[in-house]
Structures are given as C-alpha cells and as structure tokens.
Enzyme design. Structure first.
Site, PDB file in Angstrom:
ATOM      1  N   HIS A  10      88.632 -76.340 -70.452  1.00 56.30           N
ATOM      2  CA  HIS A  10      87.285 -76.508 -69.901  1.00 56.30           C
ATOM      3  C   HIS A  10      86.232 -76.078 -70.922  1.00 56.30           C
ATOM      4  CE1 HIS A  10      83.954 -76.015 -66.936  1.00 56.30           C
ATOM      5  NE2 HIS A  10      83.648 -74.983 -67.711  1.00 56.30           N
ATOM      6  N   GLU A  11      86.427 -74.908 -71.524  1.00 59.92           N
ATOM      7  CA  GLU A  11      85.465 -74.425 -72.518  1.00 59.92           C
ATOM      8  C   GLU A  11      85.417 -75.351 -73.727  1.00 59.92           C
ATOM      9  OE1 GLU A  11      83.399 -72.166 -71.864  1.00 59.92           O
ATOM     10  OE2 GLU A  11      84.326 -71.491 -70.006  1.00 59.92           O
ATOM     11  N   GLU A  58      79.103 -78.827 -66.446  1.00 65.79           N
ATOM     12  CA  GLU A  58      80.301 -78.105 -66.038  1.00 65.79           C
ATOM     13  C   GLU A  58      81.314 -79.057 -65.396  1.00 65.79           C
ATOM     14  OE1 GLU A  58      81.097 -75.070 -66.700  1.00 65.79           O
ATOM     15  OE2 GLU A  58      79.172 -74.493 -67.584  1.00 65.79           O
ATOM     16  N   HIS A 102      83.106 -78.343 -73.321  1.00 63.04           N
ATOM     17  CA  HIS A 102      81.696 -78.142 -73.668  1.00 63.04           C
ATOM     18  C   HIS A 102      81.459 -78.404 -75.149  1.00 63.04           C
ATOM     19  CE1 HIS A 102      80.418 -76.676 -69.804  1.00 63.04           C
ATOM     20  NE2 HIS A 102      81.281 -75.678 -69.800  1.00 63.04           N
TER      21      HIS A 102
END
Length: 424
Positions: free
Chosen positions: A278-279, A358, A282
């Site tokens: 997930h990070e 997100e 970004h």
C-alpha cells in the site's frame, strides 16, 4: 463592548459543542447496512461485544474532541486579540529589544507559551481518554516530554516562518502574500527532507528492521515496484501506543520505509507485506508530487485570502485590538486565526483527495500481493487496534477522514476479482 464580544464568542463555542455532542452521540447513524451484516465488513464478525462497545464510546469521544479542537484554537486567537494580550506581548518584546529578530523571538515565545497553557487542558483530556481506552500506553512523564518537544519544535519552526513573513510584509506592503507563497514551496520540501533525520528521531528511536527475512520480502516488493529502497526502518512505538501504523516518509535520499513495532508484533508477514505494498502504491503513483502541486495551488489561494481578510479585519477592529497595522507582529493571531479557519473550511476537499489516493494505494496493494484474505485481516486488525468505527458519521468522514472508511476498504478487498497473472 469587549466583554460583550468575549461572552458572545464563548457562548458560540459552547453552543457549537452542544450541537456536535447531540449529533455524534444521538443523531449520527454508524450502523452497517443490512446487505453487509454477517460479512467480513460487519464488526460483529471480528470484534467481541466489549470491543464493539469500547469502539463506539471511544470513537464518539475522539470525534467530539476533534470538532471542538479547531474552534477552541480560534477562540484563543480571538481572546488574545480582543483583550489586547497580543499587543501587550509586542510591547514587552519591544521594551526588551529593538532588534527585529530578537523582538520577534520574544513576542513569539509569549504567544506560544500562552497558547500552550490555554490548550494544555484539551491535550491532557485527549491523553487521558486515550489511556483510559488502552490506545495509549504512554506514561505521563513520557507524554509530557513529547509535549515539551512539540512546543520547542513548533516554536523554532514558527520563529523562522514568522520572521520571514513579517519581513516580507514590511518590504512588500501589498504583495507580501505572493512573496510568501513563492518561498513556501521550497520551505515545505526542505521540511519533508529533514523530517525523517532531524525531527522524527526527537520523539522515537529508529533502527533497521530486526527481522531480516521480512526485510528481504519487503525489499523484493520494492524492487518489483522499481522503488530505490535499501533499508526498512523499525520504530519503537509500543511504549507509547497500542495502535498500528506504517508509512513512507521523506524525499530523495532521505526517504524511509518505516514500520511501528506494534505492527510487527500484531500482524503476520502477509499482512505486513500488504501494508508495505500500500505504501509503495503511493510512491508508484507519485502521490507526493500531486500533493505538492495541490499544496501549491491551495496555498496560493489561501495566502491571497488571508491577506485580504487581515487587511479588512485590522482596519475594522485594529483600534479595539490595539493592532495598528498588519505589519505589526501583534497581528500574528489574526494571521493564524485566518489560516486555521481556511484549513478547516477546505478540509472536506483535501480529505476527499487523500481518500481517493488511499483507495488507489489499496488497489495497488491488492493487485501486487493478490492476497485478499491478508488484506481483509489487515483492515480488521487496524479497526480493532484503534477502536475505530467501521462506518463513521458523514460529517466525521468528510472533515476528519483522510483515509476511506473501513467499510469502504474491506468491501473493496472483498469485491476484488483481479488476477495479476491473467492480466499479464
């Protein structure tokens, strides 16, 4: 007249507090839609009865404190203006020194100290509730130490900003806001660069991830995503909180992948890898650059509006406040009040953009890991650890949530049907 306006301001604040209390505790609907009851989205499937009760109680209290905090800050700035406290601080600073940087430092110290004292009860109440509901594990001396570090870090950064800002006001009477905007972007990037190596270590100890096998898995994911990462950092947060978190911070050579030790202790490797993916999403989707671009646009509009409102307010109320001109440093509370109101007003927009990013990062993570079960478990564990509401009230969502609600995140994971191998 001063007493009348003071009483009106205090009454308005308490009335707002009552309205928000009634909304959050009696009117807001946080139930799960019938179509999701019994599914992995339903908190009754992964929280016991006590956890459900605590989650609702703590979320309501935390949301109420959130909505009360910004108007409380506005009330402080208004009171120091209307009672002439800001003007008195400037007078004391002028008596101590005529040299503008030192005069600014003295004034800002008194204003910062007054703000710290005024808001301390609010901060302490938040800390007590966090301890009561076992979110915070931090003892009072440690919490107080962090509060004092916050004070001095904020004071140091504010001193630089205020010194530059009021120097620009004196030099560019009408276009100071434009000069401030031009300088704000490189300053923000600089702060992002030094945050991981200068500021963050003041609060916690950072060290390379101890689990080298897990680090290898994370770096393998990073390599697959073309992310130039050499180390994953672990931070000791268990002495302060039971919450879970992980993040990527910094820019350029100071970029870091950081995992809280609480996350490592309570999640298995597959769940940690989902969070890391997930990070990385970004980074891959360049959200930091979109964030800088958005900040640039909003700060342009915000500083322009602030300049207009400051001129109007000081012209209309300056005599009462004992503030002769916006170039007087005693006008700083007007600037801070205006900026705070604008930030709160624009937060539904900035939160919407953040929630979209997100959600994109969540999508990237599930496409990379192809592990739906781990993704669902991750969000359920995050809900449990933070005593979060799965389906928060609408006003809470738009004003407070920079992430999608857990209902939205778990639902997206459950509905995901992609197969990376088939797509390739």
């Amino acid at each position: 007249m001063v007493r009348k306006w003071c009483l009106r301001a205090i009454a308005a604040y308490f009335l707002f507090g009552v309205v928000m209390y009634v909304y959050l505790f009696f009117l807001a609907d946080t139930s799960i839609p019938d179509m999701y009851k019994g599914t992995s989205v339903d908190p009754t499937t992964f929280l016991n009865a006590r956890e459900m009760m605590l989650s609702e109680e703590y979320s309501k209290i935390r949301n109420l404190l959130f909505f009360l905090s910004s108007p409380y800050e506005w009330l402080f700035y208004y009171l120091v203006l209307i009672f002439g406290v800001s003007a008195a601080f400037e007078r004391w600073a002028g008596q101590a020194s005529k040299w503008f940087p030192l005069k600014t430092a003295i004034y800002l110290f008194w204003l910062s100290l007054a703000s710290f004292v005024f808001t301390f009860p609010f901060s302490y109440i938040s800390y007590v509730f966090s301890r009561t509901y076992n979110i915070s594990t931090q003892l009072f001396p440690s919490w107080m130490k962090d509060e004092l570090i916050d004070f001095w870090v904020s004071y140091a950064t504010m001193f630089i900003l205020v010194l530059v800002l009021y120097s620009l006001m004196k030099k560019f009477k009408k276009k100071w806001w434009l000069a401030a905007w031009v300088l704000s972007v490189p300053y923000s990037i600089f702060m992002m660069f030094i945050q991981p190596v200068v500021i963050d270590p003041l609060y916690n100890d950072f060290y390379p991830l101890k689990d080298k096998q897990l680090e290898s898995k994370i770096l393998l994911l990073a390599n697959e995503a073309d992310i130039p990462a050499e180390h994953v950092y672990e931070v000791d947060m268990s002495q302060k909180t039971n919450a879970l978190n992980a993040y990527v911070t910094g820019v350029g050579s100071n970029s870091r992948i950081v995992l809280w030790d609480t996350t490592l202790e309570r999640l298995d490797d597959e769940e940690v890898l989902f969070i890391m993916a997930h990070e990385m999403g970004h980074y891959v989707e360049k959200h930091i650059y979109f964030g800088i671009a958005g900040y640039t646009l909003l700060s342009f509009a915000g500083l322009w509006l602030t300049a207009k409102w400051m001129e109007r307010w000081v012209a209309k109320r300056g005599t009462v406040w004992k503030v002769e001109s916006i170039t007087n440093i005693s006008s700083l509370p007007v600037f801070l009040l205006t900026i705070s109101i604008l930030l709160f007003a624009v937060s539904p927009l900035t939160n919407w953009v953040s929630r979209y990013q997100e959600m994109r990062a969540d999508r990237y993570a599930i496409e990379m890991t192809q592990d739906k079960d781990a993704a669902v478990r991750t969000f359920q564990n995050l809900t449990k650890a933070g005593l979060s509401q799965v389906n928060p009230p609408y006003l809470v969502k738009i004003f407070r949530y920079g992430h999608p609600t857990m209902l939205e995140r778990i639902r997206m994971m459950e509905e995901f049907e992609g197969d990376r191998d088939e797509e390739l």
